[in-house]
Design an enzyme around this catalytic site. Sequence first.
Site, mmCIF file in Angstrom:
data_model
loop_
_atom_site.group_PDB
_atom_site.id
_atom_site.type_symbol
_atom_site.label_atom_id
_atom_site.label_comp_id
_atom_site.label_asym_id
_atom_site.label_seq_id
_atom_site.Cartn_x
_atom_site.Cartn_y
_atom_site.Cartn_z
ATOM 1 N N SER A 288 81.073 130.055 30.558
ATOM 2 C CA SER A 288 82.431 129.967 31.088
ATOM 3 C C SER A 288 82.795 131.237 31.835
ATOM 4 O O SER A 288 82.238 132.305 31.590
ATOM 5 C CB SER A 288 83.428 129.733 29.960
ATOM 6 O OG SER A 288 83.838 130.960 29.371
ATOM 7 N N ASP A 289 83.744 131.124 32.751
ATOM 8 C CA ASP A 289 84.301 132.311 33.368
ATOM 9 C C ASP A 289 85.250 132.968 32.374
ATOM 10 O O ASP A 289 85.742 132.334 31.425
ATOM 11 C CB ASP A 289 85.026 131.959 34.670
ATOM 12 C CG ASP A 289 85.005 133.113 35.670
ATOM 13 O OD1 ASP A 289 84.813 134.271 35.253
ATOM 14 O OD2 ASP A 289 85.160 132.855 36.880
ATOM 15 N N ALA A 290 85.535 134.250 32.606
ATOM 16 C CA ALA A 290 86.298 135.028 31.630
ATOM 17 C C ALA A 290 87.716 134.477 31.474
ATOM 18 O O ALA A 290 88.460 134.364 32.454
ATOM 19 C CB ALA A 290 86.348 136.491 32.053
#
Length: 996
Positions: A287-289
Amino acid sequence: MRCLDTHRSRATASKRFESAHPRSTTPDRPTTRGAYRAQLAPPQGDSHVTAHPLPFRDPQLPSGERVDDLLARLTLDERIAMLHQFAPAVERLGVAAFRTGQEALHGVAWMGPATVFPQAVGLGATWNDDLVRRVGEAVSTEVRAMRAQDDRVGLNVWSPTVNLLRHPLWGRNEEGYSEDPKLTSAIATAYTRGLRGDHPAYWRTAPVLKHWLAHNNETNRDTSSSSVRARVLHEYDLRAFREAVEAGAVAGVMPAYNLVNGRPNHVSPYLGEHLRAWTDRHLLVCSDAGAPSNLVDSEHYFDTHEEATAAALIAGVDSFTDHGTDSSQIVARVRGALEQGLISESDIDTAVRRQLAVRLSLGEFDPELDPYAGTKDFDTPAHRALAQEAAEQAIVLLKNDGGLLPLAADTRIAVVGLLADECKLDWYSGTLIHRSTPLEGLYERFGADSIEFAEGVDRVRLKTSSGTYLVVPEAEEADDQVRGAEGALDPALLAGRTDLPPLTADATGTDLALIDWGDDVLTFRAPDGRYLSVADDGFVRASADQPGGWVVQETFRLEASGAHENGHLLKHLGTGRYVSVVADGVKVAAEDPAEAEIFEVVVTERGDEAVARAAAAADVVIVAAGNDPHINGRETEDRTTLRLPAHQERLLRAARAANPRTVLALVSAYPYAVDHEDLPAVLWTAHGGQAAGTALARVLAGDVSPAGRLPQTWYASDDDLPDLLDYDVIGGRQTYLYFEGTPLFPFGHGLSYAPFAYENLSVRRDGDVLWVSFTVTNTGDVAADEVAQIYTRAVDPSVPRPRRELAAYRRVHLAPGTSAELSFELPVSGLGFWDVAHGRWWVEPGQYELLAGASSEDIRLRETVLIDGEAAGPRPVLAHGLDAADYDEQTGTAIVDRSKTSGDAVTQADGGMGELVFRRCDFGDGVTEVSVEAAGEGTVEFALPDGEVRATVGIPATGGPYEYATVGAAFAADGVQDLHIRLRGPLRLAHVGFSG
């Protein structure tokens, strides 16, 4: 970790790998955990265990068995803990801690000094796959070398970014390679191959592609939805990812923050339907942050974090990047989802299995066989030379009227502009070990006596309402403590410091360089080179080598004050507060403008006047203009215009007025719209890393003939641009593929110091392949590179097709008078398009042009081929009906999610009426009724080409956006006709059926 003899390690690992298993992983599959654990786990204390490794550490076993063995030995708590980005160690099994994510876009980022290569868009401008592969090798080698010294350096690298540069105002334009999917996928494939390494079993690093999918805006990036119709999805956005994944050097992808067709990318069914269908390798989805929390907090797509986490895990997310190093919240959410029955242990196992497969490929469980374990190469002469080569190959000569370039050795040169003595970094750069600015490069190449320098900034003093001036205290002792070996200030040590004295005020003050970056964004620099910055305590200090950071603390804005004719308020953009002069210094403290200090800006030297003086005294002027990658166009911030900032345009005019022999050298992360009619020469380079200045000087001097090519269209005006959120490149006529206007500089454009001739185009079909060849000759008197490009065009297509589409390219080096015969193998399938009427790829029979030349608009040779085949036929609406999102054309609509897990629907987008057009619908002998599956409420109208409404279907309120009802009405049509469907009201149309 130490490495055994390299030759023996490589040979042993290769032999075991090839004999034991033809692939390094097996496809995802469920496992019967209890039986597998009982089978593989021997009794504790067994002497056999001491003599032989556990199965997951046995390199002679197939990799799939090894992964399943380790998975079976992990407890549920251990498996859940691995779902967070920072997976803890499992000491009882000797399994180390592991983290996903190491930024390595154009060098190792955020981990200290490293070799810094040109920005990704600059690597795209090289059009050189082999060069980019070698850059990837160097970057991954430095990752390994740094890892050996610091275990915080990760081997799962989040790179490259393959988002297509559809819109040039995107703030992260610097991170992508091109607007074209072919060029993007080719460059991305080359980079990932370099990152991966060439060992058959073990990977040097594990690349993760960013950002899946259709992500090209920072404005509202976590809540905006990209409406992507089927043709654009298949022909454009998926292609850049697909070809890189199919090449076999990709370990995974990172979903983007945005939504696509109303559904967040982190719960997208495309991860399974497309991404994982392209390969039988395990692909790790990270996932992106903060994106997992966005599903609830900003997007409100789910009511609880347990629901959101479960949906992401089931959709295919394997590693959750959230809450920094604190894994407790993700662990709690996963456990909560499990307890609520939203997920099962097998869902957890599937994600952990993918992670373990990647870790296995990185050699973690075979340290004695890992061929990269002993890597020490870091900042080597070869890496420095490669950084310079890449910077040189990335430079694009846009214009060279009259042969002003290259410059003669005895030329007196004025170097002016805001970028003249700068070597800028971006958010994903490493810390520079070596630095080269254009000014330094020209000093080195032409000699300091031949160079005149004028930065062009205004020198000002800031006068307070009490008549004093802001003053920067000297900080020589502290300054010396933070200077590196080459005397450069270390931004990591300066930014945010509180031990330096804050600014004060006195009767004389300090001259400050006022740097205007456009959009009223200013930075101020002290005479010793330190930028004014604000630390956590709010005081203003000269304490930064460069503007930077996630929240830039070095940017200010002057706002007019109505209380004083020449007065201004000074607003600090990082905090949103105003500057005040207090008893112990200068501070950003005032939230209310009425409480802020009022300053008068006293100009002591005008930048354009200094530029004019330098220009008048020189033979040639080099105006270095462009952007700071941390200001006005960066992650979280899109640009507002293609224009150069007004201050830089003023400097350019001053230089040109003083000396007509003016060269504009744009150093920027993105294209500009510049008035170049009266400029004899224009160049562009992305921020070129540590060797940027040396590379530019060598090109200006003619030591290197420029051969970079534009990886995206440069538009002449903001009026040529679509809306930032219009992702329909076909309907919006976007990028060089469809743009019908006249670009400032076209895709693929770039000049050289040598002319090239193209001859003898030959096209031959052999089954499913077109063999294309032609000859390129250097007809000049200097050695140079040419980038030969092949485009295709459907002559008379039945649907809108690209004006021309890149099919192949090759960069070749030719000595004067020499030729090269270039041959290309083009699959006939590459002529196809996504047929929405039948849900498939289709090569339409008919004539196609093969175009060879030096850019998308500089076509030198062309040949027409006839492709035979079967006609697709009209839409079979009687058999399948119409999925609303599979339209041919639309106005005023957007695609949205049919449900939270799968499918598309269409809604009207602007509060008025939306219309869908379906071409060549086959109603057979006739239909008498139409049925509509829709949610919400409103009306659906059906019309034939005469425009008359033939049926109106009213949709009563269904109770929610995902509550669908099927409603019918009488409708008469026969034969093959176009169908127009009009939507009124807040409804979602999913499907239309016909009967009769």
